[in-house]
Structure formats: structure tokens, C-alpha cells
Enzyme design. Structure first.
Site: not given
Length: 321
Positions: A30, A32, A51, A77-78, A104, A170, A174
């Protein structure tokens, strides 16, 4: 992974800045991610949408294929190396070798250093940082094994460049991706693989219902005096995902061939602004400094501590800045 989709015979010659490229984007469910995936497909790329939830990835694929683009779902699952390896292999089999990876995937949970649980902190670092490391390692090895060049794009956030109260997990995660990108760029440069980052900012969601809920939350923050995001941007409006498409297409394309280890920012001027966020204080602890005692050395004439004079304007901001 959805069923194999054969690339069109003339894809490589089709119009578009990304014609002939295969792009894997994580967190494409979803906002971006899905908007970027659709933009890549519109420029001629075949896109694999990742995803953790297969249904979410499939919805993005359906939106792209409905518009005539080429896309497959690549659920995984990354943070799981085995799942990522299987997804990358499936993309290579169905669309062809991956030319571009876009990291992302993220999870956003607000909480400060005084309130966030260790579990919540670890989760954000795992999904955002480890979730970029594992796909990057897997895709880079695949590129090197076949002797091809490529591009790796990692999505950051303005929160990674600034200290933001109440957003410790977060922001930390990042920020870690800044040097992750640089390190990857230096290691993979001998193989002709570029690595760059992209920095967006607070973004209005693409989905109408999500956007309404988001804007209502932003308004509540403004009413409580905690944030006024739009007013804080020099451009005076919050971006939508479509605002980022051109920059991401550029980083994925051959137009950025000599760009690696760099960052491209599209934030309406957020990072350029000085003193953008007012300080907030939880209950307890020491209050902000009160009036300076009149008998304090150096304060009699102005009531200001010597070290504070530059801030108050009694000395030039250029002095030692």
C-alpha cells in the site's frame, strides 16, 4: 508467489524509462510501496510486489495488471532468509533476473525512549534494518553470480535524519539505513551494483479511507499543539505517494548510472528547515530553566546567561556557528 507470468516478447523494446527491467519492491502492499510499483510498471518494468501478507501483495498486483502492467506477487517475511531466498528465486523464474531491488518494508509504532517496550523497539529495527539487509544480500549475490549490474534503493524517512521525540524505534531504524546504504554502495561498486537511498517525509496515504483517518490524526496532533506538519513544510502541503514516483524511477533507471552511496530527498523542504519541532516534556523530571537570578555573573545587564546570548540575539549567529 502467484503463477508464472511470461514477460511480453517486446518488453525490452517497449517505451518507458525502465523497459526490460525486473524490479522487486518490498513492502509494496500500500501507499508508497504500491504506488511506486505501479509507477515502475507504467515505465515498462516487470514488478514483483512483496508483502508479508499474500492478500495485500495480490491487491497491488491486481491494480497494476488491470492497468496493463506486468506484475507478480512475491509474499515473504523480509526478516526470514529462507522466505526471502524462495521469493527471489521465484521472481527470477517467473519474470527473469532482478535488476532493481527497492527496500521499502517497514513497521511504524510510535513510542519514546521513556515509553516504548524493548520488544517494540526490536521489532522496528528487525523489520526496517534486518528487513533491508536480507533482501539486499540475497539479490546482490544473485546479481553477482550472473555477472550483471543493478540498482538497490533503500527507502528512508526524514525521521531518520532528525531527532524526533516520541518516535525512538522508527527514527533509529531509519537512521541506521543511511550508513547501511553507504556501506552497501562501497562493497558492491566493484560489481557495478549501485546502492542509493530515498528520503520521503510524512505522507498522506493513497487509500481514501486511510487518508481520511490519517488526516484526522494529524488534526488531533495539531489541536493538542504537538505538531502541525503541513505548516511546518516550506512547501505548505503534505506529499502524497505519487509525488515520489519520479525520483524513484530516476534511481532505478540508467539515468542514475554514476550515482551510488547517495541519498535523494523529496520532502517539501522539511529537512532544510531550522527548528521545525517544538520540544515536549512528559510529567516528572526537571522543569525547563526558570528566570536567571539577577546576581548571576554576566546577567545583571541582560538577565541572560552568557552562553545564551547568541540565541537571544545579543551576539551574531555567525559567531562560531
Amino acid at each position: 508467489m502467484s503463477g508464472p507470468v511470461a514477460p511480453s516478447a517486446d518488453r525490452a523494446s517497449a517505451a518507458g524509462r525502465l523497459a526490460g527491467k525486473v524490479i522487486l519492491i518490498t513492502g509494496a502492499g500500500r501507499n508508497i510501496g504500491c504506488t511506486a510499483a505501479a509507477a515502475f510498471a507504467a515505465e515498462g518494468a516487470a514488478v514483483a510486489c512483496n508483502d508479508r501478507d499474500p492478500n495485500v501483495a495480490a491487491r497491488c498486483v491486481a491494480a497494476i495488471t488491470a492497468g496493463g502492467g506486468i506484475a507478480v506477487a512475491a509474499p515473504a517475511d523480509v526478516t526470514d532468509p529462507a522466505q526471502v531466498a524462495a521469493a527471489v528465486a521465484a521472481v527470477n523464474d517467473s519474470l527473469g533476473p532482478i535488476d532493481v531491488l527497492v527496500n521499502n518494508a517497514a513497521v511504524f509504532r510510535r513510542g519514546g525512549v521513556l515509553t516504548m517496550t524493548p520488544e517494540g523497539f526490536r521489532q522496528q529495527l528487525d523489520v526496517i534494518v534486518t528487513g533491508a539487509f536480507i533482501p539486499t544480500q540475497c539479490v546482490a549475490k544473485s546479481m553477482i553470480q550472473r555477472g550483471s549490474t543493478g540498482s538497490i534503493i533503500t527507502v528512508l524517512s526524514t525521521a531518520g535524519w532528525q531527532g524526533e521525540a516520541g518516535n525512538i524505534g522508527y527514527s533509529t531504524a531509519k537512521s541506521a539505513l543511511i550508513n547501511f546504504t553507504r556501506s552497501v554502495a562501497m562493497e558492491l561498486a566493484p560489481y557495478g551494483i549501485r546502492a542509493n537511498s530515498f528520503t520521503p517525509t510524512v505522507t498522506i496515504p493513497a487509500d481514501g479511507d486511510d487518508a481520511a483517518a490519517f488526516l484526522a490524526g494529524i488534526e488531533r496532533l495539531r489541536e493538542r499543539g504537538k505538531a502541525h506538519f503541513a505548516a511546518g513544510l516550506p512547501w505548505s502541503r503534505l506529499p502524497v505517494p505519487e509525488d515520489y514516483a519520479g525520483a524513484l524511477i530516476f534511481l532505478a533507471s540508467g539515468e542514475a548510472e554514476l550515482m551510488t552511496g547517495s541519498n535523494l530527498t523529496v520532502d517539501g523542504g522539511a529537512l532544510a528547515k531550522y527548528w521545525a519541532q517544538p520540544a515536549q516534556r512528559l510529567a516528572g523530571g526537571h522543569p525547563p530553566p526558570g528566570p536567571v537570578p539577577a546576581d548571576r555573573p554576566g546577567t545583571a545587564a541582560t538577565g541572560i546567561r552568557p552562553a545564551e546570548r547568541r540565541i537571544a540575539g545579543t551576539a551574531g549567529l555567525g559567531d562560531g556557528e
